[in-house]
Design a protein around this motif. Structure first.
Motif, PDB file in Angstrom:
ATOM      1  N   LEU A   8      -2.212  -1.214  -0.673  1.00  0.00           N
ATOM      2  CA  LEU A   8      -2.588  -0.296  -1.744  1.00  0.00           C
ATOM      3  C   LEU A   8      -1.756   0.991  -1.658  1.00  0.00           C
ATOM      4  CD1 LEU A   8      -6.444  -0.780  -1.750  1.00  0.00           C
ATOM      5  CD2 LEU A   8      -4.875  -1.418  -3.580  1.00  0.00           C
ATOM      6  N   PHE A   9      -1.607   1.523  -0.444  1.00  0.00           N
ATOM      7  CA  PHE A   9      -0.812   2.732  -0.275  1.00  0.00           C
ATOM      8  C   PHE A   9       0.651   2.463  -0.602  1.00  0.00           C
ATOM      9  CE2 PHE A   9       1.743   5.703   2.240  1.00  0.00           C
ATOM     10  CZ  PHE A   9       1.328   6.885   1.656  1.00  0.00           C
ATOM     11  N   ALA A  10       1.172   1.323  -0.159  1.00  0.00           N
ATOM     12  CA  ALA A  10       2.569   0.994  -0.435  1.00  0.00           C
ATOM     13  C   ALA A  10       2.802   0.828  -1.942  1.00  0.00           C
ATOM     14  CB  ALA A  10       2.983  -0.272   0.317  1.00  0.00           C
ATOM     15  N   GLY A  11       1.837   0.252  -2.661  1.00  0.00           N
ATOM     16  CA  GLY A  11       1.948   0.147  -4.115  1.00  0.00           C
ATOM     17  C   GLY A  11       1.975   1.522  -4.759  1.00  0.00           C
ATOM     18  N   PHE A  12       1.083   2.404  -4.306  1.00  0.00           N
ATOM     19  CA  PHE A  12       1.047   3.783  -4.799  1.00  0.00           C
ATOM     20  C   PHE A  12       2.376   4.467  -4.511  1.00  0.00           C
ATOM     21  CE2 PHE A  12       0.307   8.255  -3.612  1.00  0.00           C
ATOM     22  CZ  PHE A  12      -0.139   8.763  -4.818  1.00  0.00           C
ATOM     23  N   TRP A  21       5.504  -3.678 -14.081  1.00  0.00           N
ATOM     24  CA  TRP A  21       4.554  -4.442 -13.256  1.00  0.00           C
ATOM     25  C   TRP A  21       3.981  -5.603 -14.078  1.00  0.00           C
ATOM     26  CZ3 TRP A  21       1.151  -2.318  -8.880  1.00  0.00           C
ATOM     27  CH2 TRP A  21       1.922  -1.551  -8.001  1.00  0.00           C
ATOM     28  N   ALA A  22       3.708  -5.369 -15.359  1.00  0.00           N
ATOM     29  CA  ALA A  22       3.183  -6.444 -16.212  1.00  0.00           C
ATOM     30  C   ALA A  22       4.219  -7.560 -16.350  1.00  0.00           C
ATOM     31  CB  ALA A  22       2.805  -5.890 -17.585  1.00  0.00           C
ATOM     32  N   ARG A  66      -3.882  -6.723 -15.541  1.00  0.00           N
ATOM     33  CA  ARG A  66      -5.174  -6.259 -16.079  1.00  0.00           C
ATOM     34  C   ARG A  66      -6.310  -6.652 -15.157  1.00  0.00           C
ATOM     35  NH1 ARG A  66      -4.034  -7.588 -22.228  1.00  0.00           N
ATOM     36  NH2 ARG A  66      -2.956  -5.666 -22.774  1.00  0.00           N
ATOM     37  N   ALA A  67      -6.264  -7.865 -14.608  1.00  0.00           N
ATOM     38  CA  ALA A  67      -7.313  -8.317 -13.682  1.00  0.00           C
ATOM     39  C   ALA A  67      -7.329  -7.433 -12.429  1.00  0.00           C
ATOM     40  CB  ALA A  67      -7.108  -9.783 -13.309  1.00  0.00           C
ATOM     41  N   MET A  68      -6.149  -7.093 -11.910  1.00  0.00           N
ATOM     42  CA  MET A  68      -6.077  -6.222 -10.737  1.00  0.00           C
ATOM     43  C   MET A  68      -6.660  -4.848 -11.065  1.00  0.00           C
ATOM     44  SD  MET A  68      -2.828  -5.089  -8.368  1.00  0.00           S
ATOM     45  CE  MET A  68      -1.910  -4.397  -9.732  1.00  0.00           C
ATOM     46  N   GLU A  69      -6.301  -4.300 -12.219  1.00  0.00           N
ATOM     47  CA  GLU A  69      -6.832  -3.000 -12.622  1.00  0.00           C
ATOM     48  C   GLU A  69      -8.344  -3.069 -12.809  1.00  0.00           C
ATOM     49  OE1 GLU A  69      -3.063  -1.122 -15.053  1.00  0.00           O
ATOM     50  OE2 GLU A  69      -4.303  -2.628 -16.054  1.00  0.00           O
ATOM     51  N   ASP A  70      -8.836  -4.126 -13.445  1.00  0.00           N
ATOM     52  CA  ASP A  70     -10.279  -4.291 -13.629  1.00  0.00           C
ATOM     53  C   ASP A  70     -10.994  -4.407 -12.286  1.00  0.00           C
ATOM     54  OD1 ASP A  70      -9.944  -4.195 -16.375  1.00  0.00           O
ATOM     55  OD2 ASP A  70     -10.073  -6.379 -16.644  1.00  0.00           O
ATOM     56  N   ALA A  78     -13.763  -1.871 -10.665  1.00  0.00           N
ATOM     57  CA  ALA A  78     -15.083  -2.335 -10.223  1.00  0.00           C
ATOM     58  C   ALA A  78     -15.398  -1.847  -8.810  1.00  0.00           C
ATOM     59  CB  ALA A  78     -15.146  -3.860 -10.273  1.00  0.00           C
ATOM     60  N   ILE A  79     -14.379  -1.674  -7.995  1.00  0.00           N
ATOM     61  CA  ILE A  79     -14.579  -1.284  -6.600  1.00  0.00           C
ATOM     62  C   ILE A  79     -14.534   0.225  -6.413  1.00  0.00           C
ATOM     63  CG2 ILE A  79     -13.497  -1.392  -4.308  1.00  0.00           C
ATOM     64  CD1 ILE A  79     -12.630  -4.257  -5.069  1.00  0.00           C
ATOM     65  N   VAL A  80     -13.665   0.906  -7.153  1.00  0.00           N
ATOM     66  CA  VAL A  80     -13.460   2.344  -6.987  1.00  0.00           C
ATOM     67  C   VAL A  80     -14.510   3.085  -7.811  1.00  0.00           C
ATOM     68  CG1 VAL A  80     -11.854   4.249  -7.376  1.00  0.00           C
ATOM     69  CG2 VAL A  80     -10.993   2.022  -6.603  1.00  0.00           C
ATOM     70  N   PRO A  81     -15.325   3.923  -7.169  1.00  0.00           N
ATOM     71  CA  PRO A  81     -16.334   4.663  -7.935  1.00  0.00           C
ATOM     72  C   PRO A  81     -15.673   5.702  -8.838  1.00  0.00           C
ATOM     73  CG  PRO A  81     -16.338   5.366  -5.630  1.00  0.00           C
ATOM     74  CD  PRO A  81     -15.378   4.221  -5.741  1.00  0.00           C
TER      75      PRO A  81
END
Length: 178
Positions: free
Chosen positions: A36-40, A142-143, A152-156, A160-163
Motif C-alpha cells: 500500500l505504501f509503495a503504491g502511494f 492504473w485502469a 474500481r473493485a480495489m478502490e471500493d 470499505a476498510i478505511v474509515p
C-alpha cells in the motif's frame, strides 16, 4: 517482495511453533502495508516527476499537503499546523518555504487585523490544479494496466476498510509520530 535480512524474513511475528500460520494465511500479511505504501509512493513520485516537467520542479509532497491545508480560503499558520498534525513552528517553516517558492503569500486577515493569513498564489493554485489533472492521468494509467473493473473493485474494497475519518491531511504528523 523480498523482505529478508540475514536469510530471515523481517516484519513477521516469530512463532516458536515453527511453520504454524493463522487460518487462511499465506504468511505474507506483512507485505500489505508495504505494498500500500509503495503504491502511494509510486503515485506521488510519478506526480512530482510530471509536475516538474510542467513547471513546478521545486514542489515536494509536503508542499502539496500544506497547500491543501491552506485551501482556497487561506488559513493561519496555527490552522495549517492543526490540519497537518504538526506544530505551529513546523507549519511555519513549511509556509516560509512555500512563500519562498512563490506558492503562497502572507496577507492581512480582513476579519482580524492582528492575524495573518496564508493564501495560495496563482502559482500555488496552478500546482494544485495540475496535480489534480495528473492524478486523473495516473488513475487512467492504473485502469489501463489493471483494468477498470479491477481498479474500481480495489478502490471500493479500500473504501470499505478505511474509515471516513481516515481522510485527513495530517499524514506528515502521523508518519512523524505526532
Amino acid at each position: 517482495m523480498d523482505n529478508v535480512v540475514d536469510d530471515k524474513k523481517v516484519n513477521q511475528v516469530d512463532d516458536s511453533r515453527k511453520g504454524v500460520q493463522p487460518p487462511e494465511s499465506d504468511g505474507r500479511g506483512y507485505e500489505l502495508p508495504l505494498l500500500l505504501f509503495a503504491g502511494f509512493r509510486t503515485l506521488i513520485d510519478q506526480l512530482h516527476a510530471e509536475l516538474a516537467r510542467q513547471g513546478h520542479p521545486d514542489a515536494r509532497p509536503a508542499h502539496g499537503f500544506a497547500m491543501q491545508a491552506i485551501g482556497m480560503q487561506g488559513a493561519s499558520a496555527s490552522e495549517v499546523g492543526r490540519r497537518l498534525g504538526v506544530s505551529k513552528q513546523a507549519a511555519g517553516k513549511t509556509i516560509d518555504r512555500l512563500i519562498a517558492l512563490g506558492y503562497a503569500a502572507r496577507t492581512d486577515d480582513p476579519a482580524d487585523a492582528r492575524r495573518k493569513l496564508v493564501r495560495l498564489t496563482p502559482h500555488g493554485i496552478d500546482a494544485l490544479a495540475r496535480s489534480a489533472a495528473i492524478f486523473e492521468e495516473l488513475h487512467a494509467e492504473w485502469a489501463r494496466q489493471l483494468g477498470t473493473r479491477r481498479l474500481r473493485a480495489m478502490e471500493d474494497d479500500l473504501r470499505a476498510i478505511v474509515p471516513p475519518e481516515a481522510f485527513r491531511l495530517d499524514a506528515a504528523g502521523w508518519m512523524g509520530g505526532s
